[in-house]
Enzyme design. Structure first.
Site, PDB file in Angstrom:
ATOM      1  N   GLY A  13       0.653  -1.096  -0.061  1.00  0.00           N
ATOM      2  CA  GLY A  13      -0.124  -0.034   0.096  1.00  0.00           C
ATOM      3  C   GLY A  13       0.808   1.154  -0.010  1.00  0.00           C
ATOM      4  O   GLY A  13       0.248   2.414   0.233  1.00  0.00           O
ATOM      5  N   GLN A  40       1.514  -1.043  -6.707  1.00  0.00           N
ATOM      6  CA  GLN A  40       0.299  -1.575  -7.576  1.00  0.00           C
ATOM      7  C   GLN A  40       0.487  -1.638  -9.026  1.00  0.00           C
ATOM      8  O   GLN A  40       0.104  -2.389  -9.542  1.00  0.00           O
ATOM      9  CB  GLN A  40      -0.741  -0.247  -7.264  1.00  0.00           C
ATOM     10  CG  GLN A  40      -1.945  -0.819  -7.745  1.00  0.00           C
ATOM     11  CD  GLN A  40      -3.221   0.638  -7.698  1.00  0.00           C
ATOM     12  OE1 GLN A  40      -2.723   1.316  -6.931  1.00  0.00           O
ATOM     13  NE2 GLN A  40      -4.043   0.181  -8.542  1.00  0.00           N
ATOM     14  N   VAL A  65      -3.765  -6.039  -6.158  1.00  0.00           N
ATOM     15  CA  VAL A  65      -4.682  -7.082  -5.341  1.00  0.00           C
ATOM     16  C   VAL A  65      -5.785  -7.560  -5.812  1.00  0.00           C
ATOM     17  O   VAL A  65      -6.392  -8.684  -5.434  1.00  0.00           O
ATOM     18  CB  VAL A  65      -5.181  -6.361  -3.922  1.00  0.00           C
ATOM     19  CG1 VAL A  65      -3.830  -6.244  -3.094  1.00  0.00           C
ATOM     20  CG2 VAL A  65      -5.906  -5.296  -4.013  1.00  0.00           C
ATOM     21  N   TYR A 157     -18.642   9.554   2.011  1.00  0.00           N
ATOM     22  CA  TYR A 157     -17.779   8.282   1.998  1.00  0.00           C
ATOM     23  C   TYR A 157     -18.473   7.258   1.695  1.00  0.00           C
ATOM     24  O   TYR A 157     -18.025   6.258   1.203  1.00  0.00           O
ATOM     25  CB  TYR A 157     -17.459   8.009   3.680  1.00  0.00           C
ATOM     26  CG  TYR A 157     -16.095   7.232   3.891  1.00  0.00           C
ATOM     27  CD1 TYR A 157     -14.973   7.645   3.361  1.00  0.00           C
ATOM     28  CD2 TYR A 157     -16.204   6.045   4.721  1.00  0.00           C
ATOM     29  CE1 TYR A 157     -13.780   6.842   3.435  1.00  0.00           C
ATOM     30  CE2 TYR A 157     -14.978   5.329   4.696  1.00  0.00           C
ATOM     31  CZ  TYR A 157     -13.831   5.558   4.215  1.00  0.00           C
ATOM     32  OH  TYR A 157     -12.934   4.974   4.457  1.00  0.00           O
ATOM     33  N   LYS A 164     -15.437  -0.682   4.407  1.00  0.00           N
ATOM     34  CA  LYS A 164     -14.788  -0.583   5.610  1.00  0.00           C
ATOM     35  C   LYS A 164     -15.392  -1.450   6.634  1.00  0.00           C
ATOM     36  O   LYS A 164     -14.654  -2.022   7.718  1.00  0.00           O
ATOM     37  CB  LYS A 164     -14.586   0.627   6.233  1.00  0.00           C
ATOM     38  CG  LYS A 164     -13.422   1.684   5.356  1.00  0.00           C
ATOM     39  CD  LYS A 164     -12.008   1.018   5.431  1.00  0.00           C
ATOM     40  CE  LYS A 164     -11.190   1.899   4.582  1.00  0.00           C
ATOM     41  NZ  LYS A 164      -9.843   1.205   4.188  1.00  0.00           N
ATOM     42  N   ARG A 194      -4.015  13.565   4.960  1.00  0.00           N
ATOM     43  CA  ARG A 194      -4.146  14.119   3.362  1.00  0.00           C
ATOM     44  C   ARG A 194      -3.289  13.085   2.605  1.00  0.00           C
ATOM     45  O   ARG A 194      -2.103  13.017   2.886  1.00  0.00           O
ATOM     46  CB  ARG A 194      -3.510  15.486   3.210  1.00  0.00           C
ATOM     47  CG  ARG A 194      -4.060  16.155   2.025  1.00  0.00           C
ATOM     48  CD  ARG A 194      -3.903  17.572   1.918  1.00  0.00           C
ATOM     49  NE  ARG A 194      -4.641  18.169   2.574  1.00  0.00           N
ATOM     50  CZ  ARG A 194      -4.456  19.292   3.132  1.00  0.00           C
ATOM     51  NH1 ARG A 194      -3.385  20.039   2.759  1.00  0.00           N
ATOM     52  NH2 ARG A 194      -5.421  20.045   3.716  1.00  0.00           N
ATOM     53  N   THR A 195      -3.675  12.122   1.792  1.00  0.00           N
ATOM     54  CA  THR A 195      -2.962  11.124   1.080  1.00  0.00           C
ATOM     55  C   THR A 195      -3.656  11.323  -0.211  1.00  0.00           C
ATOM     56  O   THR A 195      -4.801  11.806  -0.455  1.00  0.00           O
ATOM     57  CB  THR A 195      -3.184   9.804   1.619  1.00  0.00           C
ATOM     58  OG1 THR A 195      -4.591   9.537   1.595  1.00  0.00           O
ATOM     59  CG2 THR A 195      -2.786   9.740   3.124  1.00  0.00           C
ATOM     60  N   LEU A 196      -3.130  10.331  -1.225  1.00  0.00           N
ATOM     61  CA  LEU A 196      -3.764   9.976  -2.536  1.00  0.00           C
ATOM     62  C   LEU A 196      -4.915   9.430  -2.457  1.00  0.00           C
ATOM     63  O   LEU A 196      -5.927  10.101  -3.109  1.00  0.00           O
ATOM     64  CB  LEU A 196      -2.849   9.209  -3.270  1.00  0.00           C
ATOM     65  CG  LEU A 196      -1.753   9.645  -4.409  1.00  0.00           C
ATOM     66  CD1 LEU A 196      -1.230   8.652  -5.258  1.00  0.00           C
ATOM     67  CD2 LEU A 196      -2.370  10.630  -5.248  1.00  0.00           C
ATOM     68  N   ALA A 197      -5.347   8.644  -1.680  1.00  0.00           N
ATOM     69  CA  ALA A 197      -6.645   8.026  -1.583  1.00  0.00           C
ATOM     70  C   ALA A 197      -7.574   9.012  -1.041  1.00  0.00           C
ATOM     71  O   ALA A 197      -8.735   8.959  -1.609  1.00  0.00           O
ATOM     72  CB  ALA A 197      -6.411   6.738  -0.850  1.00  0.00           C
TER      73      ALA A 197
HETATM   74  N1  LIG Z   1      -6.107   9.018   4.556  1.00  0.00           N
HETATM   75  C1  LIG Z   1      -7.039   8.838   5.272  1.00  0.00           C
HETATM   76  O1  LIG Z   1      -7.607   9.797   5.862  1.00  0.00           O
HETATM   77  C2  LIG Z   1      -7.315   7.319   5.827  1.00  0.00           C
HETATM   78  C3  LIG Z   1      -7.774   7.533   7.122  1.00  0.00           C
HETATM   79  C4  LIG Z   1      -8.445   6.260   7.650  1.00  0.00           C
HETATM   80  C5  LIG Z   1      -8.069   4.976   6.868  1.00  0.00           C
HETATM   81  N2  LIG Z   1      -7.371   5.137   5.597  1.00  0.00           N
HETATM   82  C6  LIG Z   1      -7.127   3.871   4.984  1.00  0.00           C
HETATM   83  O2  LIG Z   1      -5.631   3.781   4.943  1.00  0.00           O
HETATM   84  C7  LIG Z   1      -5.176   2.725   3.740  1.00  0.00           C
HETATM   85  C8  LIG Z   1      -4.044   3.556   2.985  1.00  0.00           C
HETATM   86  O3  LIG Z   1      -4.603   4.821   2.110  1.00  0.00           O
HETATM   87  P1  LIG Z   1      -3.789   6.152   2.167  1.00  0.00           P
HETATM   88  O4  LIG Z   1      -4.652   7.157   2.767  1.00  0.00           O
HETATM   89  O5  LIG Z   1      -2.342   5.963   2.917  1.00  0.00           O
HETATM   90  O6  LIG Z   1      -3.652   6.533   0.846  1.00  0.00           O
HETATM   91  P2  LIG Z   1      -2.821   6.071  -0.533  1.00  0.00           P
HETATM   92  O7  LIG Z   1      -3.120   6.500  -1.853  1.00  0.00           O
HETATM   93  O8  LIG Z   1      -1.346   6.595  -0.270  1.00  0.00           O
HETATM   94  O9  LIG Z   1      -2.636   4.411  -0.444  1.00  0.00           O
HETATM   95  C9  LIG Z   1      -3.758   3.470  -0.931  1.00  0.00           C
HETATM   96  C10 LIG Z   1      -3.007   2.489  -1.482  1.00  0.00           C
HETATM   97  O10 LIG Z   1      -3.810   1.591  -1.910  1.00  0.00           O
HETATM   98  C11 LIG Z   1      -3.272   1.076  -3.131  1.00  0.00           C
HETATM   99  N3  LIG Z   1      -4.083   0.406  -4.139  1.00  0.00           N
HETATM  100  C12 LIG Z   1      -5.286   0.867  -4.650  1.00  0.00           C
HETATM  101  N4  LIG Z   1      -5.833  -0.113  -5.538  1.00  0.00           N
HETATM  102  C13 LIG Z   1      -4.829  -1.216  -5.406  1.00  0.00           C
HETATM  103  C14 LIG Z   1      -5.038  -2.359  -5.924  1.00  0.00           C
HETATM  104  N5  LIG Z   1      -6.021  -2.845  -6.959  1.00  0.00           N
HETATM  105  N6  LIG Z   1      -3.867  -3.380  -5.791  1.00  0.00           N
HETATM  106  C15 LIG Z   1      -2.868  -2.872  -5.076  1.00  0.00           C
HETATM  107  N7  LIG Z   1      -2.925  -1.592  -4.447  1.00  0.00           N
HETATM  108  C16 LIG Z   1      -4.145  -1.059  -4.628  1.00  0.00           C
HETATM  109  C17 LIG Z   1      -2.458   2.430  -3.885  1.00  0.00           C
HETATM  110  O11 LIG Z   1      -1.533   1.975  -4.856  1.00  0.00           O
HETATM  111  C18 LIG Z   1      -1.955   3.058  -2.884  1.00  0.00           C
HETATM  112  O12 LIG Z   1      -0.670   2.562  -2.595  1.00  0.00           O
HETATM  113  C19 LIG Z   1      -6.680   2.708   3.274  1.00  0.00           C
HETATM  114  O13 LIG Z   1      -6.919   1.429   3.266  1.00  0.00           O
HETATM  115  C20 LIG Z   1      -7.276   3.910   3.542  1.00  0.00           C
HETATM  116  O14 LIG Z   1      -8.777   3.684   3.339  1.00  0.00           O
HETATM  117  C21 LIG Z   1      -7.024   6.467   5.273  1.00  0.00           C
END
Ligand SMILES: NC(=O)c1ccc[n+]([C@@H]2O[C@H](COP(=O)([O-])OP(=O)(O)OC[C@H]3O[C@@H](n4cnc5c(N)ncnc54)[C@H](O)[C@@H]3O)[C@@H](O)[C@H]2O)c1
Length: 258
Positions: A13, A40, A65, A157, A164, A194-197
């Protein structure tokens, strides 16, 4: 010597140095874990390789995945290098952007539901299943990332909240099943970062600002704070903890909405 010294960790991830998975990898490496990373797609390869260099990771593998073949290939590559796996971090989620924008009744689709659940929830089972023998050999700790939207209806969301909820239930079912093998399964429910997702969620910036104001700590959390908790939960210090959803959100989840 760190509290993860001698542990072998696969972290799935990392997209860039803002990723929660990067914060986790960094803190785990600091505590002495040997790290393997995946990326990915080719688009992310060079960025993840740079991070691998920074963290001294020798194993960097492609992994989408949604592909059982790629999942198998990752674990066969790992077993060629490692006799056991002590830590598996799943920090992956995805839903089509248009599903995370506006009213649930308008934004939802069958295809979006299937995709969000496959990538964001089922993939935890798929990875744990493929890594089962290595994890069993290593008294493994599995960790995933969730968000409060699993339990409460958070604006925009939508389907990701439902995915989730499925992910959190998966944590409990896997924990109940794999405890007999010495494998623990937990989640961190992180506050908004703050992230890409996160950029895919409509009005994410205002969600961050509101959360900071309403949070007992009066600020948002960092990937380092999530990384430290992840490192603890995957260490022998947490040997009695499994099936838990641990909040790293500055206390936001205990408050009533304002
Ligand atoms: N940023 C937030 O506010 C926040 C809060 C709570 C939970 N999360 C969770 O944290 C986790 C990581 O997200 P993040 O915020 O670091 O963003 P991110 O964009 O940095 O990470 C998300 C990752 O998912 C990977 N991904 C997506 N589809 C994929 C696939 N088909 N195969 C393999 N990899 C795949 C992306 O390549 C990326 O590395 C996620 O589960 C997100 O829901 C994020």
């Amino acid at each position: 010597m760190g509290f993860l010294s001698g542990k072998k960790a696969l972290i799935v991830g990392v997209a860039n140095n803002k990723s929660i998975a990067y914060g986790i990898a960094k803190q785990m490496a600091e505590q002495g874990a040997e790290i393997a990373l995946t990326y990915q797609s080719d688009k992310l390869k060079s960025r993840v390789e740079k991070i691998a260099d920074e963290l001294g990771c020798k194993i960097v593998l492609p992994l989408d995945v949604t592909s059982d073949e790629q999942i198998e290939a990752v674990f066969s590559a790992l077993s060629a290098n490692w006799d056991e796996l002590n830590i598996l971090v799943h920090s992956v989620a995805f839903a089509p952007r248009e599903e995370l924008d506006g009213r649930m009744i308008e934004a939802s689709s069958r295809a979006g539901f299937a995709m969000a659940h496959d990538i964001s929830a089922y993939s935890l089972t798929a990875l744990t299943k493929a890594g089962y023998s290595l994890l069993k050999a290593g008294n493994g700790a599995v960790l995933t990332l969730s968000y409060l939207g699993a339990e409460r209806a958070v604006p925009n969301y939508n389907v990701m909240g439902i995915a989730k909820a499925s992910l959190e239930a998966t944590v409990r079912y896997l924990a109940a099943d794999l405890g007999q093998d010495g494998i623990r399964v937990n989640a961190v429910s992180a506050g908004p970062i703050r992230t890409l997702a996160a950029a895919g969620i409509k009005d994410f910036r205002s969600m961050l600002d509101k959360a900071a104001l309403a949070t007992p700590l009066r600020r948002n959390v960092t990937i380092t704070e999530v990384g430290n908790t992840a490192a603890f939960l995957c260490s022998d210090l947490a040997s009695g903890i499994t099936g838990e959803i641990t909040y790293v959100d500055g206390g936001y989840n205990i408050t009533a909405s304002t």
